[in-house]
Enzyme design. Structure first.
Site, short mmCIF file in Angstrom:
data_model
loop_
_atom_site.label_atom_id
_atom_site.label_comp_id
_atom_site.label_asym_id
_atom_site.label_seq_id
_atom_site.Cartn_x
_atom_site.Cartn_y
_atom_site.Cartn_z
N SER A 126 0.83 -1.21 0.00
CA SER A 126 0.00 0.00 0.00
C SER A 126 0.86 1.24 0.00
CB SER A 126 -0.85 0.07 1.27
OG SER A 126 -1.73 -0.98 1.34
N HIS B 23 -2.09 -3.39 -6.82
CA HIS B 23 -2.64 -3.02 -5.50
C HIS B 23 -4.15 -3.22 -5.43
CE1 HIS B 23 -3.55 0.27 -2.36
NE2 HIS B 23 -3.12 -0.80 -1.73
N GLU C 94 -5.19 -0.93 -8.50
CA GLU C 94 -4.24 0.04 -9.04
C GLU C 94 -3.03 -0.73 -9.57
OE1 GLU C 94 -4.98 3.97 -6.18
OE2 GLU C 94 -3.62 2.43 -5.45
N ASN D 213 -4.89 6.30 -1.86
CA ASN D 213 -4.36 6.63 -0.54
C ASN D 213 -3.69 8.00 -0.48
OD1 ASN D 213 -5.28 4.50 1.01
ND2 ASN D 213 -3.61 3.18 0.36
N1 LIG Z 1 -5.21 -4.67 4.85
C1 LIG Z 1 -5.48 -3.75 3.92
O1 LIG Z 1 -6.47 -3.01 3.98
C2 LIG Z 1 -4.58 -3.65 2.71
C3 LIG Z 1 -5.08 -3.10 1.53
C4 LIG Z 1 -4.27 -3.06 0.39
C5 LIG Z 1 -2.95 -3.51 0.48
N2 LIG Z 1 -2.48 -4.01 1.66
C6 LIG Z 1 -1.08 -4.51 1.67
O2 LIG Z 1 -1.12 -5.93 1.54
C7 LIG Z 1 -0.03 -6.52 2.28
C8 LIG Z 1 -0.59 -7.52 3.29
O3 LIG Z 1 -1.50 -6.88 4.13
P1 LIG Z 1 -2.56 -7.70 5.00
O4 LIG Z 1 -3.50 -6.71 5.58
O5 LIG Z 1 -3.10 -8.86 4.21
O6 LIG Z 1 -1.60 -8.26 6.16
P2 LIG Z 1 -1.89 -9.47 7.16
O7 LIG Z 1 -1.08 -9.17 8.39
O8 LIG Z 1 -3.34 -9.74 7.29
O9 LIG Z 1 -1.23 -10.74 6.40
C9 LIG Z 1 0.14 -10.86 6.12
C10 LIG Z 1 0.47 -12.35 6.05
O10 LIG Z 1 1.81 -12.47 5.55
C11 LIG Z 1 2.45 -13.52 6.26
N3 LIG Z 1 3.89 -13.28 6.18
C12 LIG Z 1 4.61 -12.33 6.84
N4 LIG Z 1 5.90 -12.39 6.45
C13 LIG Z 1 5.98 -13.40 5.53
C14 LIG Z 1 7.05 -13.93 4.75
N5 LIG Z 1 8.29 -13.46 4.86
N6 LIG Z 1 6.78 -14.95 3.89
C15 LIG Z 1 5.51 -15.43 3.77
N7 LIG Z 1 4.47 -14.97 4.51
C16 LIG Z 1 4.71 -13.96 5.36
C17 LIG Z 1 1.90 -13.43 7.68
O11 LIG Z 1 2.03 -14.68 8.34
C18 LIG Z 1 0.45 -13.05 7.42
O12 LIG Z 1 -0.39 -14.18 7.35
C19 LIG Z 1 0.73 -5.35 2.89
O13 LIG Z 1 1.78 -5.01 2.02
C20 LIG Z 1 -0.31 -4.23 2.94
O14 LIG Z 1 0.28 -2.96 2.87
C21 LIG Z 1 -3.26 -4.12 2.76
#
Ligand SMILES: NC(=O)c1ccc[n+]([C@@H]2O[C@H](COP(=O)([O-])OP(=O)(O)OC[C@H]3O[C@@H](n4cnc5c(N)ncnc54)[C@H](O)[C@@H]3O)[C@@H](O)[C@H]2O)c1
Length: 388
Positions: A119, A140, A152, A190
């Site tokens: 993000s 994204h 995106e 964002n």
């Molecule tokens: N949550 C949102 O609203 C949102 C929206 C758009 C983008 N994002 C982006 O998406 C990404 C994930 O966000 P999320 O909310 O799903 O996070 P989350 O914490 O729900 O999930 C992340 C997952 O990644 C796993 N993980 C961590 N390190 C790892 C590694 N080295 N190898 C494999 N797995 C690993 C964790 O165990 C976890 O299950 C981030 O980059 C975030 O910025 C989030």
């Protein structure tokens, strides 16, 4: 579209949604999460999510079986070696993401597209960890990825045009609305949305109106589905504050994006909003929150100030060539459910009216946060519109 094998790394909120979308589009999907407990819970949630679609009549039970059989949870990242596109959705940490991609490159074929769902991190800097950065791109999704239509697409400086075009076509074939934007902090949504939150908090900090009245004004007069305080409490201040802070820092501390102390304190106190039962509002059982005053004159003042700030940001985003005017408007309506595209809204309100509002705020506060975009000034001078 060719049904390539898709890999997803990270099976949290975003990874599991992305895996569902890809599987529903007919792809074989391989998911890897470093935490087996997270992977197991994602597998369970995916089943429930697809079952719900069957119950609602949105998917036949035969198709649901095929979808679920097409999602493989892998215990090792090496098992993603046959994937032709891998989307990473792990923790938002540049060094960890770089490590994952540099390890991945020794596993996958030379033609595999590598993508990040980040993000807030720079796509160019993640790509720099790869030997073949030209195959790297930002893709994204919005939360929840299986429901929100917007994606995106962010090519880095290094990305090959062919990879960008193939990614656009592929994600469109998944039924998503695609917008393309430059690799800049906050991308489109964002970045542009920051003032919806920031200006609302500023109004409350100044004592001009309370949270409920500001929320009421933006819904009742502006037509937004949620007011800024309700929405921040819904997103969570852990996420929303961090995005604000990151965008501000990465835009070299531009005052237009300055975070607020009010939200920082909520974040520090772990008053994240709905998820911790208290944020701007109190969600505990029996809690009594202040009612909106529903003063129409005050409501109009609040709406005009926030919408002018939002429009100014959308115009500056266009001015700086972050995205096209159509994509900026699509992004805000499809990514955060705004009732209208901000540039179309600017035409309706009158660009002169928006500029007047910003100039009046600028002269009252003498703060750079109210600086009108150069493009807005040019357009008013030349009596131009975006669409009309
Ligand atoms: N949550 C949102 O609203 C949102 C929206 C758009 C983008 N994002 C982006 O998406 C990404 C994930 O966000 P999320 O909310 O799903 O996070 P989350 O914490 O729900 O999930 C992340 C997952 O990644 C796993 N993980 C961590 N390190 C790892 C590694 N080295 N190898 C494999 N797995 C690993 C964790 O165990 C976890 O299950 C981030 O980059 C975030 O910025 C989030």
């Amino acid at each position: 579209m060719e049904l390539i094998k898709v890999g997803v790394i990270g099976s949290g909120a975003m990874g599991s949604g992305i895996a569902q979308v890809a599987a529903m589009a007919g792809h074989e999907v391989h998911v890897y999460d470093a935490n087996p407990v997270a992977a197991q819970s994602a597998a369970n949630n995916l089943k429930l999510s697809i079952q719900k679609l069957v119950e609602k009549g949105k998917c036949s039970s035969e198709k649901a079986d095929v979808i679920l059989k097409n999602i493989f949870f892998q215990s090792s990242i090496d098992k993603l070696n046959y994937c032709e596109l891998i989307i990473e959705a792990i923790v938002e940490n540049l060094e960890v993401k770089k490590e994952v991609f540099s390890a991945l490159e020794s596993i996958v074929s030379d033609t595999c597209i590598l993508a990040s769902n980040t993000s807030s991190l720079s796509i160019a800097s993640i790509a720099s960890a790869c030997n073949k950065p030209e195959r790297f791109i930002g893709i994204h999704f919005f939360n929840p990825a299986n429901i929100m239509p917007l994606v995106e697409i962010i090519p880095a400086l290094q990305t090959d045009n062919k990879i960008t075009n193939n990614s656009i076509e592929l994600i469109k074939s998944w039924g998503k609305t695609v917008v393309v934007c430059k690799d800049t902090p906050g991308f489109i949504v964002n970045r542009v949305a920051r003032s919806f939150y920031g200006e609302a908090i500023r109004l409350a900090e100044e004592g001009i109106a309370d949270y409920a009245t500001i929320d009421w004004a933006m819904k009742e007069i502006g037509g937004f589905k949620m007011g800024p305080f309700e929405l921040m409490d819904f997103i969570g201040h852990d996420v929303n504050y961090k995005v604000t802070e990151t965008v501000w820092e990465q835009l070299f501390f531009d005052p237009r994006f300055k975070p607020s102390l009010t939200q920082k304190r909520l974040y520090e106190a772990k008053r994240y909003g709905r998820k911790s039962s208290i944020g701007f509002y109190d969600y505990h059982e029996g809690a009594v929150n202040t009612e909106a005053s529903k003063d129409v004159e005050l409501g109009n003042y609040i709406f005009k100030r926030i919408i002018s700030m939002l429009i100014n940001e959308a115009i500056d985003t266009l001015y700086l060539n972050v995205a096209s005017k159509e994509d900026i408007d699509l992004a805000m309506t499809k990514g955060v459910n705004y009732p209208k595209g901000l540039l179309r809204w600017a035409d309706e309100l009158g660009l002169g009216t928006v500029l007047e509002e910003l100039e009046s705020l600028m002269s009252t506060y003498e703060e750079d946060r109210y600086r009108p975009s150069v493009l807005l000034k040019h357009m008013v001078r030349e009596n131009k519109h975006f669409y009309l």
